[in-house]
Write a protein that holds these residues in place. Structure first.
Motif, PDB file in Angstrom:
ATOM      1  N   VAL A  60      33.717 -15.480  -4.345  1.00 50.94           N
ATOM      2  CA  VAL A  60      35.255 -15.828  -4.294  1.00 50.94           C
ATOM      3  C   VAL A  60      35.695 -16.788  -4.041  1.00 50.94           C
ATOM      4  N   ASP A  61      36.570 -18.598  -5.126  1.00 53.50           N
ATOM      5  CA  ASP A  61      36.800 -19.607  -4.883  1.00 53.50           C
ATOM      6  C   ASP A  61      37.053 -19.803  -3.878  1.00 53.50           C
ATOM      7  N   SER A  62      37.147 -18.916  -2.542  1.00 56.76           N
ATOM      8  CA  SER A  62      36.901 -19.609  -1.346  1.00 56.76           C
ATOM      9  C   SER A  62      35.939 -19.667  -0.553  1.00 56.76           C
ATOM     10  N   VAL A  63      34.920 -19.552  -1.205  1.00 57.94           N
ATOM     11  CA  VAL A  63      33.674 -20.063  -0.854  1.00 57.94           C
ATOM     12  C   VAL A  63      33.211 -20.719  -0.997  1.00 57.94           C
ATOM     13  N   LYS A  64      32.773 -21.050  -2.401  1.00 58.49           N
ATOM     14  CA  LYS A  64      32.967 -21.944  -3.214  1.00 58.49           C
ATOM     15  C   LYS A  64      32.132 -23.057  -2.880  1.00 58.49           C
ATOM     16  N   GLY A  65      30.837 -23.716  -3.260  1.00 65.34           N
ATOM     17  CA  GLY A  65      30.447 -25.015  -2.619  1.00 65.34           C
ATOM     18  C   GLY A  65      30.262 -24.844  -0.709  1.00 65.34           C
ATOM     19  N   ARG A  66      30.725 -23.534  -0.397  1.00 63.16           N
ATOM     20  CA  ARG A  66      30.308 -23.739   0.554  1.00 63.16           C
ATOM     21  C   ARG A  66      29.712 -22.394   1.257  1.00 63.16           C
ATOM     22  N   PHE A  67      29.269 -21.184   0.610  1.00 59.30           N
ATOM     23  CA  PHE A  67      28.386 -20.748   0.858  1.00 59.30           C
ATOM     24  C   PHE A  67      27.578 -20.081  -0.231  1.00 59.30           C
ATOM     25  N   THR A  68      26.267 -19.540   0.690  1.00 59.64           N
ATOM     26  CA  THR A  68      25.312 -19.679  -0.668  1.00 59.64           C
ATOM     27  C   THR A  68      24.232 -17.962  -0.221  1.00 59.64           C
ATOM     28  N   MET A  69      24.126 -17.810  -0.758  1.00 61.28           N
ATOM     29  CA  MET A  69      23.679 -16.054  -0.957  1.00 61.28           C
ATOM     30  C   MET A  69      22.540 -15.778  -1.797  1.00 61.28           C
ATOM     31  N   SER A  70      21.394 -15.336  -1.675  1.00 58.86           N
ATOM     32  CA  SER A  70      20.480 -15.257  -1.898  1.00 58.86           C
ATOM     33  C   SER A  70      19.566 -13.298  -1.361  1.00 58.86           C
ATOM     34  N   ARG A  71      18.852 -13.420  -1.647  1.00 62.98           N
ATOM     35  CA  ARG A  71      18.012 -12.013  -1.934  1.00 62.98           C
ATOM     36  C   ARG A  71      16.898 -11.920  -1.762  1.00 62.98           C
ATOM     37  N   ASP A  72      15.794 -12.407  -0.653  1.00 61.80           N
ATOM     38  CA  ASP A  72      14.288 -11.289  -1.393  1.00 61.80           C
ATOM     39  C   ASP A  72      14.011 -10.336  -1.408  1.00 61.80           C
ATOM     40  N   ASN A  73      13.460  -9.856  -2.247  1.00 65.68           N
ATOM     41  CA  ASN A  73      13.462  -8.888  -2.610  1.00 65.68           C
ATOM     42  C   ASN A  73      12.337  -7.724  -2.020  1.00 65.68           C
ATOM     43  N   ALA A  74      11.582  -8.444  -2.265  1.00 63.72           N
ATOM     44  CA  ALA A  74      10.111  -7.915  -1.636  1.00 63.72           C
ATOM     45  C   ALA A  74      10.662  -8.165  -0.109  1.00 63.72           C
ATOM     46  N   LYS A  75      11.216  -7.945   0.739  1.00 65.91           N
ATOM     47  CA  LYS A  75      11.547  -8.012   1.707  1.00 65.91           C
ATOM     48  C   LYS A  75      12.811  -6.808   2.143  1.00 65.91           C
ATOM     49  N   ASN A  76      13.389  -6.921   0.626  1.00 68.14           N
ATOM     50  CA  ASN A  76      14.764  -5.994   0.708  1.00 68.14           C
ATOM     51  C   ASN A  76      15.780  -5.841   1.358  1.00 68.14           C
ATOM     52  N   THR A  77      16.048  -7.960   2.008  1.00 68.31           N
ATOM     53  CA  THR A  77      17.399  -8.006   2.310  1.00 68.31           C
ATOM     54  C   THR A  77      17.398  -9.173   1.541  1.00 68.31           C
ATOM     55  N   LEU A  78      18.575  -9.234   2.004  1.00 65.67           N
ATOM     56  CA  LEU A  78      19.769 -10.380   1.421  1.00 65.67           C
ATOM     57  C   LEU A  78      19.961 -10.854   2.381  1.00 65.67           C
ATOM     58  N   TYR A  79      20.537 -12.682   2.190  1.00 63.66           N
ATOM     59  CA  TYR A  79      21.331 -13.407   3.130  1.00 63.66           C
ATOM     60  C   TYR A  79      22.592 -13.821   2.387  1.00 63.66           C
ATOM     61  N   LEU A  80      23.234 -14.687   3.610  1.00 67.18           N
ATOM     62  CA  LEU A  80      24.344 -15.664   2.759  1.00 67.18           C
ATOM     63  C   LEU A  80      24.205 -16.655   3.672  1.00 67.18           C
ATOM     64  N   GLN A  81      24.146 -18.075   3.971  1.00 68.39           N
ATOM     65  CA  GLN A  81      24.422 -18.665   4.323  1.00 68.39           C
ATOM     66  C   GLN A  81      25.488 -19.640   4.766  1.00 68.39           C
ATOM     67  N   MET A  82      25.848 -20.256   5.323  1.00 67.09           N
ATOM     68  CA  MET A  82      27.697 -20.667   5.207  1.00 67.09           C
ATOM     69  C   MET A  82      27.669 -22.028   6.326  1.00 67.09           C
ATOM     70  N   ASN A  83      28.208 -22.047   5.401  1.00 67.67           N
ATOM     71  CA  ASN A  83      28.229 -23.641   5.518  1.00 67.67           C
ATOM     72  C   ASN A  83      29.836 -24.228   6.193  1.00 67.67           C
ATOM     73  N   SER A  84      30.533 -25.275   6.289  1.00 67.30           N
ATOM     74  CA  SER A  84      31.435 -25.772   6.689  1.00 67.30           C
ATOM     75  C   SER A  84      32.564 -24.711   7.228  1.00 67.30           C
ATOM     76  N   LEU A  85      31.981 -23.734   7.659  1.00 68.83           N
ATOM     77  CA  LEU A  85      33.314 -22.628   8.564  1.00 68.83           C
ATOM     78  C   LEU A  85      34.187 -23.163   8.766  1.00 68.83           C
ATOM     79  N   LYS A  86      35.382 -22.450   8.195  1.00 72.18           N
ATOM     80  CA  LYS A  86      36.487 -23.004   8.632  1.00 72.18           C
ATOM     81  C   LYS A  86      37.406 -21.353   9.186  1.00 72.18           C
TER      82      LYS A  86
END
Length: 120
Positions: A60-86
């Motif tokens: 979503v536009d409001s988090v672009k450049g601040r949040f990064t999503m990734s996934r580890d398919n081997a671990k069936n795990t999803l991540y959300l790195q949130m920086n510069s939180l408001k």
């Protein structure tokens, strides 16, 4: 039975960072699209970011450049790195995933949510 369990929420000061995790467990034969949603008090749940099984992401536009999503398919795990939180990022964050469950088929699952509070 398939479950999604989020972790990593908490209280952080403006400008700080948090990393959310969402672990899927159960009789899973495949995980397709995964996403993070959030719901602030008095507001509707909104989509924050999605990631395909191949790793393509949309935010979503409001988090672009601040949040990064990734996934580890081997671990069936999803991540959300949130920086510069408001402060406006304060919400309950939910994990969502389209999962192929053995003996059931393809269904959409939700986690229980994890609270993120951004405040000084």
């Amino acid at each position: 039975q398939v479950q999604l369990v989020e972790s990593g929420g908490g209280l952080v000061q403006p400008g700080g960072s948090l990393r959310l995790s969402c672990a899927a467990s159960g009789s899973i034969f495949s995980i397709y699209v995964m996403g993070w949603y959030r719901q602030a008090p008095g507001k509707q749940r909104e989509l924050v970011a999605v990631i395909s099984s191949g790793g393509r992401t949309n935010y979503v536009d409001s988090v672009k450049g601040r949040f990064t999503m990734s996934r580890d398919n081997a671990k069936n795990t999803l991540y959300l790195q949130m920086n510069s939180l408001k402060p406006e990022d304060t919400a309950v964050y939910y994990c969502n995933a389209e999962i192929g469950e053995v003996g059931v088929g393809r269904r959409t699952y939700w986690g229980q949510g994890t609270q993120v509070t951004v405040s000084s």
